[in-house]
Design a protein around this motif. Structure first.
Motif, PDB file in Angstrom:
ATOM      1  N   ALA A  18       0.695  -1.277   0.055  1.00 50.26           N
ATOM      2  CA  ALA A  18       0.062   0.096   0.073  1.00 50.26           C
ATOM      3  C   ALA A  18       0.860   1.371   0.091  1.00 50.26           C
ATOM      4  O   ALA A  18       0.413   2.265  -0.695  1.00 50.26           O
ATOM      5  N   LEU A  19       2.046   1.174   0.704  1.00 55.52           N
ATOM      6  CA  LEU A  19       2.996   2.410   0.661  1.00 55.52           C
ATOM      7  C   LEU A  19       3.571   2.511  -0.728  1.00 55.52           C
ATOM      8  O   LEU A  19       3.419   3.695  -1.156  1.00 55.52           O
ATOM      9  N   VAL A  20       3.891   1.533  -1.420  1.00 56.20           N
ATOM     10  CA  VAL A  20       4.148   1.611  -2.651  1.00 56.20           C
ATOM     11  C   VAL A  20       3.155   2.257  -3.515  1.00 56.20           C
ATOM     12  O   VAL A  20       3.563   2.898  -4.420  1.00 56.20           O
ATOM     13  N   VAL A  21       2.112   1.685  -3.335  1.00 52.36           N
ATOM     14  CA  VAL A  21       0.657   2.331  -4.253  1.00 52.36           C
ATOM     15  C   VAL A  21       0.899   3.726  -4.126  1.00 52.36           C
ATOM     16  O   VAL A  21       0.508   4.420  -5.073  1.00 52.36           O
ATOM     17  N   GLY A  22       0.818   4.185  -2.633  1.00 48.34           N
ATOM     18  CA  GLY A  22       0.667   5.603  -2.753  1.00 48.34           C
ATOM     19  C   GLY A  22       1.806   6.379  -3.189  1.00 48.34           C
ATOM     20  O   GLY A  22       1.647   7.518  -3.606  1.00 48.34           O
ATOM     21  N   VAL A  23       3.198   6.127  -3.135  1.00 44.51           N
ATOM     22  CA  VAL A  23       4.307   6.853  -3.697  1.00 44.51           C
ATOM     23  C   VAL A  23       4.218   6.754  -5.178  1.00 44.51           C
ATOM     24  O   VAL A  23       4.245   7.772  -5.739  1.00 44.51           O
ATOM     25  N   LEU A  24       3.677   5.675  -5.548  1.00 38.79           N
ATOM     26  CA  LEU A  24       3.935   5.768  -7.284  1.00 38.79           C
ATOM     27  C   LEU A  24       2.498   6.293  -7.698  1.00 38.79           C
ATOM     28  O   LEU A  24       2.595   7.286  -8.630  1.00 38.79           O
ATOM     29  N   GLY A  25       1.338   6.389  -7.254  1.00 41.30           N
ATOM     30  CA  GLY A  25       0.177   6.864  -7.536  1.00 41.30           C
ATOM     31  C   GLY A  25       0.447   8.562  -7.268  1.00 41.30           C
ATOM     32  O   GLY A  25       0.134   9.520  -8.226  1.00 41.30           O
ATOM     33  N   ALA A  26       1.028   9.008  -6.220  1.00 43.66           N
ATOM     34  CA  ALA A  26       1.388  10.496  -5.972  1.00 43.66           C
ATOM     35  C   ALA A  26       2.263  10.942  -7.355  1.00 43.66           C
ATOM     36  O   ALA A  26       2.107  11.974  -7.871  1.00 43.66           O
ATOM     37  N   THR A  27       3.390  10.163  -7.703  1.00 44.03           N
ATOM     38  CA  THR A  27       4.289  10.544  -8.289  1.00 44.03           C
ATOM     39  C   THR A  27       3.767  10.714  -9.673  1.00 44.03           C
ATOM     40  O   THR A  27       3.961  11.592 -10.626  1.00 44.03           O
ATOM     41  N   ALA A  28       2.910   9.860 -10.299  1.00 43.93           N
ATOM     42  CA  ALA A  28       2.260   9.768 -11.635  1.00 43.93           C
ATOM     43  C   ALA A  28       1.515  10.813 -11.772  1.00 43.93           C
ATOM     44  O   ALA A  28       1.382  11.633 -12.775  1.00 43.93           O
ATOM     45  N   SER A  29       0.410  11.102 -10.667  1.00 43.11           N
ATOM     46  CA  SER A  29      -0.563  12.246 -10.874  1.00 43.11           C
ATOM     47  C   SER A  29       0.316  13.655 -10.750  1.00 43.11           C
ATOM     48  O   SER A  29      -0.095  14.633 -11.525  1.00 43.11           O
ATOM     49  N   PHE A  30       1.399  13.783  -9.787  1.00 37.28           N
ATOM     50  CA  PHE A  30       1.894  15.035  -9.683  1.00 37.28           C
ATOM     51  C   PHE A  30       2.703  15.380 -11.329  1.00 37.28           C
ATOM     52  O   PHE A  30       2.361  16.610 -11.705  1.00 37.28           O
ATOM     53  N   TRP A  31       2.956  14.368 -11.834  1.00 38.73           N
ATOM     54  CA  TRP A  31       3.814  14.814 -13.030  1.00 38.73           C
ATOM     55  C   TRP A  31       2.874  15.030 -14.083  1.00 38.73           C
ATOM     56  O   TRP A  31       3.128  15.639 -15.319  1.00 38.73           O
ATOM     57  N   THR A  32       1.651  14.398 -14.092  1.00 42.80           N
ATOM     58  CA  THR A  32       0.577  14.704 -14.859  1.00 42.80           C
ATOM     59  C   THR A  32      -0.089  16.224 -14.775  1.00 42.80           C
ATOM     60  O   THR A  32      -0.254  16.756 -15.718  1.00 42.80           O
ATOM     61  N   VAL A  33      -0.388  16.598 -13.770  1.00 41.51           N
ATOM     62  CA  VAL A  33      -0.448  17.876 -13.320  1.00 41.51           C
ATOM     63  C   VAL A  33       0.496  18.841 -13.800  1.00 41.51           C
ATOM     64  O   VAL A  33       0.023  19.894 -14.656  1.00 41.51           O
ATOM     65  N   GLN A  34       1.829  18.674 -13.671  1.00 42.18           N
ATOM     66  CA  GLN A  34       2.877  19.652 -14.149  1.00 42.18           C
ATOM     67  C   GLN A  34       2.773  19.655 -15.850  1.00 42.18           C
ATOM     68  O   GLN A  34       2.972  20.671 -16.470  1.00 42.18           O
ATOM     69  N   SER A  35       2.121  18.660 -16.432  1.00 43.50           N
ATOM     70  CA  SER A  35       2.240  18.816 -17.860  1.00 43.50           C
ATOM     71  C   SER A  35       0.717  18.718 -18.366  1.00 43.50           C
ATOM     72  O   SER A  35       0.322  18.341 -19.739  1.00 43.50           O
TER      73      SER A  35
END
Length: 433
Positions: free
Chosen positions: A304-321
């Motif tokens: 679940a921790l891995v899911v949180g880290v990867l989910g946030a990373t993907a969403s953050f960089w989608t917002v940036q672009s």
């Protein structure tokens, strides 16, 4: 039969599990599900605060009303036809039977160990917030009446069939073995993709790309995020449809994943701009909640921790672009719900083995890909068709003059603040014509 099914929980969605057996009523499970349903209902007012704080002061009421009206609109439609289209007995692989129109025939029946009436109420809360999520992409420019028309059609013709596919024992994705414990596919991918389509159809806000629409009330954003996290514990743990080990694991993972996502978002934000923000913290925890939703009872806490880290990373960089998508998704619904939902759904297939159950990783991952692709295609094309239909009868967008000054007065004859406060959150022009 139930004793044979429970060890294979990793192969089943929580909502659909209860349709496979009918043991006796359990009052403890029923009490928990009543509480869980109330927690999920609280999420929609929480979303209203979250979205409302992110918009301009001149449109805060209209933004919040889109969430509030979803409770009324979907609540009625779920009773009339939504429930039976999703979970009605005697249906086929595409849609439920019509035997429960008007919620007929539920009194005295059981779904798992709880009354079917309680199950229907719990699922109604899911349908409500699914529609409310879409509103974040179209705030400050979509007509309130057009949103109601689209929302009603979307709830019956897109949400209910998709819920049937994934959570009903008759549904074809359920039979295929797709894992979605609490709505990563049914709610977040569906809402995120539909929101992106709606933003594209409506077009950008006036001044988009050269105007900064800054949040007018960050404390509202933090309050909304906190209410969402609180309610989400019922959202995920309640999908076990009982008070037991499965609910406990889902509850625990609903704490871990958003905590990890919150820190991850702040880390990326600090690296990119030098400072962590309150809006970033609120956004990160919501993204973590979204990402772990399909996986919460299928993966271990470390996963679940891995899911949180990867989910946030993907969403953050989608917002940036986001500008590359050429869609003014005003409150980043696709990035935060669609992308995080997709990441969570795919990681569910990869990490389900961590609880010691499920198909081989490769096989389950392939099934999850099918579920994601189908959900994206159905909700995207379906939303485009529904918006095109609504447009035939009413304009989708408010006039430019109303958009400039805010649409609270024109849509509701009310203001969120007194006249001397309405300058809060006004757009900041960055240059250009």
């Amino acid at each position: 039969m139930l004793k044979k099914i429970l060890p294979l929980l990793g192969l089943l969605g929580g909502a659909a599990l209860a349709q496979t057996a009918r043991p006796e009523l359990n009052t403890g499970d029923t009490a928990w599900m009543l509480v869980a349903a109330a927690l999920v209902l609280l999420m929609t007012p929480g979303l209203a605060f979250f979205y409302g704080g992110l918009t301009r002061a001149q449109s805060v009421l209209n933004t919040m009303m889109m969430s509030v009206v979803s409770m009324g609109l979907v609540g009625v439609l779920w009773m009339l036809a939504g429930y039976t289209l999703a979970f009605g007995e005697g249906g086929n692989v595409l849609v439920g039977g019509l035997g429960h129109l008007g919620l007929a025939g539920l009194q005295g029946a059981l779904t798992g160990t709880i009354p079917t009436t309680v199950f229907a109420a719990f699922q109604a809360m899911f349908a409500i917030i699914a529609l409310a999520l879409i509103s974040g992409a179209v705030v400050e420019r979509m007509r309130f009446g057009a949103f109601l028309c689209f929302g009603g059609l979307w709830s019956l013709l897109i949400y209910a069939p998709l819920a049937h596919w994934v959570w009903s024992a008759d549904g074809w994705l359920y039979r295929l073995g797709a894992l979605d414990f609490a709505g990563g596919t049914v709610i977040h991918i569906a809402a995120g993709v539909s929101a992106l389509v709606a933003a594209l159809v409506l077009g950008p806000r006036l001044g988009y790309a050269r105007t900064a629409h800054v949040p007018h009330n960050v404390p509202f954003v933090l309050l909304g995020a906190g209410l969402l996290w609180f309610g989400w514990l019922g959202f995920n743990a309640g999908s076990a449809l009982g008070a037991g080990q499965t609910a406990g694991l889902a509850f625990l993972n609903t704490l871990i994943a958003p905590a990890a996502a919150l820190l991850t978002w702040l880390a990326w934000e600090s690296r990119r701009s030098g400072k962590p923000t309150a809006v970033g913290a609120a956004t990160g925890l919501v993204v973590g909640l979204v990402a772990v939703t399909p996986a919460c009872a299928f993966v271990s806490p470390w996963a679940a921790l891995v899911v949180g880290v990867l989910g946030a990373t993907a969403s953050f960089w989608t917002v940036q672009s986001k500008r590359r998508l050429r869609a003014d998704d005003a409150l980043d619904v696709f990035a935060c719900h669609g992308v995080a939902g997709i990441v969570g759904a795919l990681l569910t297939g990869v990490l389900a083995w961590t609880t010691g159950s499920g198909r081989p990783v490769g096989e389950q991952a392939a099934i999850q890909i099918v579920g994601v692709v189908v959900s994206v295609a159905y909700t995207g094309l379906g939303s485009l068709a529904l918006l095109s239909l609504v447009r035939l009868f009413t304009p989708l967008r408010v006039p430019a003059s109303q958009e400039v000054v805010g649409i609270d007065l024109s849509a509701h004859s009310e203001q969120g603040y007194s006249e001397n406060e309405t300058g809060l959150g006004a757009p900041v022009f960055l240059g250009g014509d």
